[in-house]
Design a protein around this motif. Sequence first.
Motif, PDB file in Angstrom:
ATOM      1  N   ARG A 568       2.430   1.907 -11.728  1.00 24.05           N
ATOM      2  CA  ARG A 568       3.342   2.433 -10.924  1.00 24.05           C
ATOM      3  C   ARG A 568       3.607   3.901 -11.435  1.00 24.05           C
ATOM      4  NH1 ARG A 568       9.319  -0.331 -10.472  1.00 24.05           N
ATOM      5  NH2 ARG A 568       9.181   0.192 -13.024  1.00 24.05           N
ATOM      6  N   ASP A 569       3.992   4.162 -12.512  1.00 22.84           N
ATOM      7  CA  ASP A 569       4.342   5.734 -12.998  1.00 22.84           C
ATOM      8  C   ASP A 569       3.313   6.562 -12.764  1.00 22.84           C
ATOM      9  OD1 ASP A 569       6.887   4.499 -13.200  1.00 22.84           O
ATOM     10  OD2 ASP A 569       6.670   4.521 -15.421  1.00 22.84           O
ATOM     11  N   VAL A 570       2.142   6.118 -13.292  1.00 21.59           N
ATOM     12  CA  VAL A 570       0.840   7.190 -13.064  1.00 21.59           C
ATOM     13  C   VAL A 570       0.498   7.327 -11.657  1.00 21.59           C
ATOM     14  CG1 VAL A 570      -0.926   5.458 -13.310  1.00 21.59           C
ATOM     15  CG2 VAL A 570      -1.421   7.615 -14.218  1.00 21.59           C
ATOM     16  N   PHE A 571       0.810   6.344 -10.760  1.00 22.14           N
ATOM     17  CA  PHE A 571       0.378   6.577  -9.355  1.00 22.14           C
ATOM     18  C   PHE A 571       1.446   7.566  -8.714  1.00 22.14           C
ATOM     19  CE2 PHE A 571       0.762   5.607  -4.874  1.00 22.14           C
ATOM     20  CZ  PHE A 571      -0.509   5.941  -4.438  1.00 22.14           C
ATOM     21  N   ALA A 572       2.721   7.268  -8.944  1.00 30.14           N
ATOM     22  CA  ALA A 572       3.879   7.977  -8.405  1.00 30.14           C
ATOM     23  C   ALA A 572       3.791   9.406  -8.800  1.00 30.14           C
ATOM     24  CB  ALA A 572       4.925   7.403  -8.795  1.00 30.14           C
ATOM     25  N   SER A 573       3.117   9.745 -10.127  1.00 29.27           N
ATOM     26  CA  SER A 573       3.230  11.064 -10.460  1.00 29.27           C
ATOM     27  C   SER A 573       2.111  11.940 -10.332  1.00 29.27           C
ATOM     28  CB  SER A 573       3.450  11.064 -11.939  1.00 29.27           C
ATOM     29  OG  SER A 573       2.352  10.486 -12.825  1.00 29.27           O
TER      30      SER A 573
END
Length: 849
Positions: A568-573
């Motif tokens: 989730r975080d790597v995609f969102a960033s």
Amino acid sequence: MFAFLLNGQSVTVRDDGSLLDYLRDVAGLTAAKNGCGEGACGACMVLVDGKATRACLLTLAKAAGKKIVTVEGLSGREKEVYAWAFAEAGAVQCGFCTPGMVISAKGLLDRNPDPSPAEVKKALHGNVCRCTGYVKIERAVLMAARALRENQEIPVDGKYRLGDRMPRIDAREKVLGTAEYVDDMRVDGMLFAAVLRSPSARAYIRRIDVAAARALPGVEAVITANDIPGRRHQGHIIPDWPAFIAEGEETRYIGDALAAVAAVSKAVAKAAVQLIKVEYEERKPVTTPREALAEGAPSIHPRGNLLAKTVLKRGNAAAAIAKAKYVVTQRYMTPPTEHAFLEPESALAVPEADGTLTVYTSGQNVYDDHHGIVSLLGVEDSRVRIISRMVGGGFGGKEDLSVQHHAALLAWHAGKPVKLTLSRQESIQVHPKRHAMEMEFTLACDENGLFTAMKADILADTGAYASLGGPVLQRACTHAAGPYQIENVDITGLGLYTNNPPAGAFRGFGVTQSCFAMETNINILAGKVGLSPWKIRFRNAIEPGKVLPNGQVADAGTALKETLLAVRDVFASNPAAGIACAMKNSGLGVGVPDTGRAKIQVQNGKAVILTGAACMGQGLATVMIQILCETAGLDCQDVDVHVPDTAITPNAGTSTASRQTLFTGEAVRQAALKLKADLKENGLGELDGREYYGEYTGVTDPMGSDKPNPVSHVAYGYATHVVILDEAGKVARVVAAHDVGKAINPTSLEGQIEGGVVMGLGYALTEDFPLRDGVPMVKFGTLGLFRAGGVPPIEVVIVEKNPADLAYGAKGVGEITAIPIAPAVAGAYLRRDGRIRTKLPLETTAYRK
């Protein structure tokens, strides 16, 4: 006369020729492998005056006066360091490319003892690996560099149990080139075979005249369809593939065999094949499924051009689509693709003194080979024995008979050992490919982005013969709606015969194609709803206890949402990131009988695992040892594994469908439990001669079952991949999160994932298999395979969540690794430029204009 130094020894040869042929056939140095014969793969690398050089391109005349070094010529210290580094790093899978990698590494380290990662990538540019994804090979080279530079002491093997990073048991032999593949074998009196193939994809064969070939000195056998004593037609499910096309018949693809020759040398065999005269009438081939469906199309087989039809319906998709808030419909095209395993097909058939025949093969199941050869010869099962040698990669491409049956027939007729090894171009023409598919997918959702229905129509090109086209079509359909909660589905798939090369099993088994379509539709739908690609997937993701689109209730080990949360975080960033999810079965499923079998025999103080399960690079043998040690409480030094052998090892089914770790792993566990009981009262040495048997059968429901919630497969793995592009539009990073159940060996598991990711990147961006009138227009070097320098950093996230005792909770991972990458790449480009790409390989990218 040509003189040179070979591994420090003076050598003089009279006649010119290929250096690689001299090394392998005359000097007996088989570490250098013949992977392509055209200078594209690097499996034959040797050092020439210190420079890594492809031996297949170097003549003996050009080698004159030079210093040649092969892996056999490395110093003792170098052998120890490279063997340790490649094993410890997990840089070895099928192993066929590995000695060539070692030579390229030595060429670099001899001139630069402390290279950077970029310099390692550059040094490996001439070497292709289809298994590992290069990540661990590059790490191994850096580890070897440090060990040599700092004179490190090589660690002694430790004790390993379940979940430990145990090095592969066959790594050392593969690194040093002593592991024996079939084409490395030599036996007394051995003949060499060559096969005459069809002059075009579709030709009517009037006459085959072999008289001149038979008369050529050195020829000992020439055979055609008339010389088959048993059943001529072969096939896994439908016996529609003739070992030879007979006079008065049509060929169905360019790889069809017309005749085969066995002779005293490769050169004589090839010359004899060229002397065979064929009178034929060339006919217009059928080259697309739509042509095959057309009224009045010529029938490629007596039963017509429709191989298979799969229908999966639940609920009322049409009604749900009609009232949906948002609907997306797109058409997709995916091409055939080549497995490009590094070891071309090879078989050696040896007549025994007792009238039986032993065949050494490199396929994906010795029992499949046995069944085909026995029926072809028309003999009892006991008259044929199949023994596996090392398998230099498969990915599904070595499930069908390709060389085994022709070598066996020739040996049967000649009464002498016969070896048949395909050239790379023959391999490209002969074995089945990934199915080309044309697909129309519709996906609907409500105002909140919850999926309400999906509809799919899939048209698959199964090529000239059935192979496993029916099951591949089934998997494309049963997985088409993805790992989501969708109550209404309407999926229809048709598989059509054409005059193209056959299509069969290939890593992903049809799901690579349908996943590309479904996941791209999800990205488009997310834009319509106003949700992020991550959020719409998480909102619809399957959970334990919920129902999959095929009706199966997801079990407690289902962890798709956990893989989504992991990225989730790597995609969102990363605004230039694409995302895709996938599911893939473990085991054959859909009611097909499916059993893993294993024995444990105590021999000379060791527990020896006997199973017919093929280890083709996935690390199965090591995993079985870890399962045995965990269950019975033994040390890995106390355990060994026997090669697959139909005379000794039980049939554990084909290494396919990501099934062996679960099915045969569980069989080993069951046998080990029995051994454990005896070990309570005895030492291992006191049990010499004892045998313990285990098996596991997966019970599933057939397609079309009327159960409300049929069990399609015994287990599913789930994955989410994120692909990040750089400013130039190239892939800068991949994050691959996988629900694996239980990681028996994390190093091997990571290697499988990394290799699958790179294979998926090739499928998405660079690999193609163009055909002209059914004839492949490619060589190995033009397939578009990724090389080390083009591979981005790959981060593997392992999710373990499976309370099942079955194989300690392990799920197969071999196939799913290649599935979500193509749609994730397409999604990244969609976010980058807003263009919907519906055809593979993707067009208008930094890789393909």
